[in-house]
Design an enzyme around this catalytic site. Sequence first.
Site, short mmCIF file in Angstrom:
data_model
loop_
_atom_site.label_atom_id
_atom_site.label_comp_id
_atom_site.label_asym_id
_atom_site.label_seq_id
_atom_site.Cartn_x
_atom_site.Cartn_y
_atom_site.Cartn_z
N ASP A 67 41.61 45.95 53.32
CA ASP A 67 40.52 45.16 53.90
C ASP A 67 40.92 44.41 55.18
O ASP A 67 42.10 44.31 55.51
CB ASP A 67 39.97 44.16 52.86
CG ASP A 67 41.05 43.60 51.95
OD1 ASP A 67 42.20 43.48 52.41
OD2 ASP A 67 40.75 43.28 50.80
N ASN A 136 38.02 35.66 40.60
CA ASN A 136 36.74 36.14 40.05
C ASN A 136 36.78 37.62 39.70
O ASN A 136 35.77 38.24 39.43
CB ASN A 136 35.60 35.88 41.06
CG ASN A 136 35.80 36.63 42.37
OD1 ASN A 136 36.77 37.35 42.53
ND2 ASN A 136 34.89 36.45 43.31
N HIS A 138 37.79 40.13 41.68
CA HIS A 138 37.59 41.12 42.75
C HIS A 138 38.87 41.93 42.99
O HIS A 138 39.97 41.43 42.79
CB HIS A 138 37.06 40.48 44.05
CG HIS A 138 38.02 39.64 44.81
ND1 HIS A 138 37.66 38.50 45.50
CD2 HIS A 138 39.36 39.76 45.04
CE1 HIS A 138 38.70 37.98 46.11
NE2 HIS A 138 39.75 38.73 45.84
N GLU A 143 33.47 42.00 45.57
CA GLU A 143 33.13 40.81 44.79
C GLU A 143 32.29 41.20 43.58
O GLU A 143 31.71 42.30 43.54
CB GLU A 143 32.36 39.83 45.69
CG GLU A 143 33.12 39.36 46.94
CD GLU A 143 34.26 38.38 46.63
OE1 GLU A 143 34.76 38.35 45.48
OE2 GLU A 143 34.68 37.67 47.57
C1 F6R Z 1 43.83 41.42 49.78
C2 F6R Z 1 42.84 41.74 48.77
C3 F6R Z 1 42.43 40.74 47.73
C4 F6R Z 1 43.60 39.93 47.16
C5 F6R Z 1 43.08 38.90 46.17
C6 F6R Z 1 44.19 38.04 45.61
O1 F6R Z 1 44.02 42.50 50.64
O2 F6R Z 1 42.32 42.79 48.79
O3 F6R Z 1 41.80 41.43 46.66
O4 F6R Z 1 44.50 40.79 46.54
O5 F6R Z 1 42.14 38.07 46.79
O6 F6R Z 1 44.72 37.26 46.62
P1 F6R Z 1 46.04 36.41 46.40
O7 F6R Z 1 47.14 37.37 46.20
O8 F6R Z 1 46.19 35.62 47.68
O9 F6R Z 1 45.80 35.55 45.20
#
Ligand code: F6R
Length: 252
Positions: A67, A136, A138, A143
Amino acid sequence: MKVIVTSDYEQLSQQAARAVYNHISKHHSLNLGLATGSTPLGLYKELIQLHHANRLPLADLKTFNLDEYVGLSPQSPYSYRYYMNTHVFEPLGIPLEQTYIPRGDVGHLQQECDRYDRLIQQHGGIDVQILGVGVNGHIGFNEPGTSFNQHTHVVQLAPSTIEANAKHFPSKDEVPTQAITMGIASIMQAKHIYLLASGEKKAKAIQELLSSDVVTEQWPVTVLREHPQVTVMIDESIAQSVQDKVGVMNDR
Ligand code: F6R
């Protein structure tokens, strides 16, 4: 689904790095799907150390990120392109032309999404995908409520995601509200998926994945139950809340 429980974040990062190292060593022209955020930082640090100790064959490696924020240029220190260049590609010495990340600063976002899907297909798909998980549930920036059938698309970030990611920005107001993300359908096409989660904040999402029998778009991470080749790596702080399920899932 295989579940690996490690004592702490450091051990989780070491084991994940070793797994990625082994994949690249065995398959030089690997298409590696990568994530950003806090969770994989330890993996990347360990991978760089492993590479310095015993050189990885990186000439034919291709990487594809999950992303990118909409509205940020690759030069922005808050963009995922900047994060990847700084934390991964430059330290490992991977030529940037072998690394792919959607562009969030283009006029036609949908065209960019389609281009990214074609790019992944043209390269034969993703072999190994690294994932973190949001509080959450994702994965990527898919989401809760996102259709499992979507490929790369533009998303509105959930308030909890903006909240969680504000720590990487000067203020919460500067966190972009939209992102481009590989969709669940794109992620599910990867041949092998590693999901990394560390810290109690992620316990609920991991419980939904391991302790509930329900696969639901309200908890996007639960879709991984339907993938044939998933390794979930969690630390003790999470494992305590799903202990009864760890043995069961390992047997499947
Ligand atoms: C990042 C991504 C997100 C993160 C998720 C957890 O490229 O795709 O799904 O893996 O938001 O983020 P952290 O590791 O910062 O808790």
